[in-house]
Scaffold this motif. Sequence first.
Motif, mmCIF file in Angstrom:
data_model
loop_
_atom_site.group_PDB
_atom_site.id
_atom_site.type_symbol
_atom_site.label_atom_id
_atom_site.label_comp_id
_atom_site.label_asym_id
_atom_site.label_seq_id
_atom_site.Cartn_x
_atom_site.Cartn_y
_atom_site.Cartn_z
ATOM 1 N N PRO A 43 -42.334 -13.713 -3.655
ATOM 2 C CA PRO A 43 -41.147 -12.880 -3.440
ATOM 3 C C PRO A 43 -41.489 -11.442 -3.089
ATOM 4 N N GLU A 44 -42.654 -10.997 -3.522
ATOM 5 C CA GLU A 44 -43.159 -9.688 -3.095
ATOM 6 C C GLU A 44 -44.672 -9.824 -2.974
ATOM 7 N N PRO A 45 -45.296 -8.991 -2.129
ATOM 8 C CA PRO A 45 -46.734 -9.163 -1.907
ATOM 9 C C PRO A 45 -47.499 -9.176 -3.240
ATOM 10 N N GLY A 46 -48.313 -10.187 -3.434
ATOM 11 C CA GLY A 46 -49.136 -10.272 -4.632
ATOM 12 C C GLY A 46 -48.480 -10.941 -5.817
ATOM 13 N N ARG A 47 -47.175 -11.208 -5.712
ATOM 14 C CA ARG A 47 -46.459 -11.882 -6.802
ATOM 15 C C ARG A 47 -46.309 -13.353 -6.437
ATOM 16 N N ILE A 48 -46.957 -14.249 -7.152
ATOM 17 C CA ILE A 48 -46.942 -15.672 -6.821
ATOM 18 C C ILE A 48 -46.243 -16.445 -7.930
ATOM 19 N N GLU A 49 -45.300 -17.291 -7.557
ATOM 20 C CA GLU A 49 -44.532 -18.069 -8.524
ATOM 21 C C GLU A 49 -44.411 -19.500 -8.008
ATOM 22 N N LEU A 50 -44.331 -20.444 -8.928
ATOM 23 C CA LEU A 50 -44.208 -21.853 -8.552
ATOM 24 C C LEU A 50 -43.046 -22.469 -9.314
ATOM 25 N N VAL A 51 -42.224 -23.242 -8.619
ATOM 26 C CA VAL A 51 -41.199 -24.069 -9.282
ATOM 27 C C VAL A 51 -41.381 -25.502 -8.792
ATOM 28 N N VAL A 52 -41.400 -26.445 -9.733
ATOM 29 C CA VAL A 52 -41.673 -27.845 -9.387
ATOM 30 C C VAL A 52 -40.740 -28.762 -10.167
ATOM 31 N N ALA A 53 -40.262 -29.810 -9.517
ATOM 32 C CA ALA A 53 -39.522 -30.889 -10.184
ATOM 33 C C ALA A 53 -40.401 -32.133 -10.223
ATOM 34 N N HIS A 54 -40.382 -32.802 -11.365
ATOM 35 C CA HIS A 54 -41.189 -34.013 -11.581
ATOM 36 C C HIS A 54 -40.251 -35.179 -11.909
ATOM 37 N N PRO A 55 -40.446 -36.336 -11.291
ATOM 38 C CA PRO A 55 -39.558 -37.466 -11.604
ATOM 39 C C PRO A 55 -39.746 -38.020 -13.011
ATOM 40 N N SER A 56 -40.765 -37.555 -13.714
ATOM 41 C CA SER A 56 -40.899 -37.845 -15.139
ATOM 42 C C SER A 56 -39.798 -37.161 -15.941
ATOM 43 N N GLY A 57 -38.965 -36.362 -15.274
ATOM 44 C CA GLY A 57 -37.848 -35.709 -15.953
ATOM 45 C C GLY A 57 -38.142 -34.274 -16.345
ATOM 46 N N HIS A 58 -39.219 -33.722 -15.804
ATOM 47 C CA HIS A 58 -39.597 -32.352 -16.137
ATOM 48 C C HIS A 58 -39.368 -31.406 -14.977
ATOM 49 N N VAL A 59 -39.153 -30.152 -15.309
ATOM 50 C CA VAL A 59 -39.224 -29.073 -14.340
ATOM 51 C C VAL A 59 -40.201 -28.042 -14.875
#
Lengths: 156, 156
Positions: B74-90
């Motif tokens: 979202p801004e230079p140097g700021r790294i974020e991850l969002v993931v959905a898993h079919p095991s029912g997790h986010v």
Amino acid sequence: MSAPLHPNLAPLAGLLGTWEGRGRGEYATIEPFEYLETTTFGHAGKPFLAYAQRTTAADDGRPLHVESGYLRVPEPGRIELVVAHPSGHVEVAVGELAGTTLHLRSTVVVGTDTAKSVTSLERTLELDGDVLRARLSMAAVDQPLQGHLTAELRRA
Amino acid sequence: MSAPLHPNLAPLAGLLGTWEGRGRGEYATIEPFEYLETTTFGHAGKPFLAYAQRTTAADDGRPLHVESGYLRVPEPGRIELVVAHPSGHVEVAVGELAGTTLHLRSTVVVGTDTAKSVTSLERTLELDGDVLRARLSMAAVDQPLQGHLTAELRRA
């Protein structure tokens, strides 16, 4: 995919495939907008559907939103949704199927530190033959839960 | 996709494309297993990469895991991850890039009511030319954080 559909998914089998159509977005804090949507539901023989949605602006085709996740039926009659949003949010929801209308209410919406505040999402997917009507309500940026997206899709 | 890469993503540009290879899974509660993996990173001109992974069993090709989400800058140097898993997790994670190695630590892992307990995930993606080494550690089902998956992928 060639695997047989997991029996838990039988009540949701009508969702399988690719859906395309047009929608309208609105929210207390923004100008209304029109969009084109493509939504797909796939499966690989396991008790969940892979879900992906993408939208583009109706006026100039620029990419708007995408999201992806899984619609789970871990036991017959138990419907759960997990979704990742590139806005930095993840969503966990539970669903209820009434006839061919699926209603999903979030139990958790949580974001990264830089994401806008989103506290609640509700989705309705109303299947009517080859037409899928999708609605999404959202509580976000200190606004109460309110209608955000309405789309009418047809089987592609 | 034809849009130019968002400048925030320049440090992650080496990830773009499709990666294939072989991996090994282990955990205190299961027998070790070998798998084949396909991972893709795509973009649409916005400051995030679309991420999708799928694995199949090395022995008989049956589908094992899939997951999908977004790697945000979202801004230079700021790294974020969002993931959905079919095991029912986010999963929500923050990342740090050291040279061409990306290390991601979860800030939130939350599941549906029927999902197994997963409390923490750590990922390392080590880019070495056309080789991508991926490692995932997991704290789950009352076990401490420990190595779960190791894969070596090549650009497809």
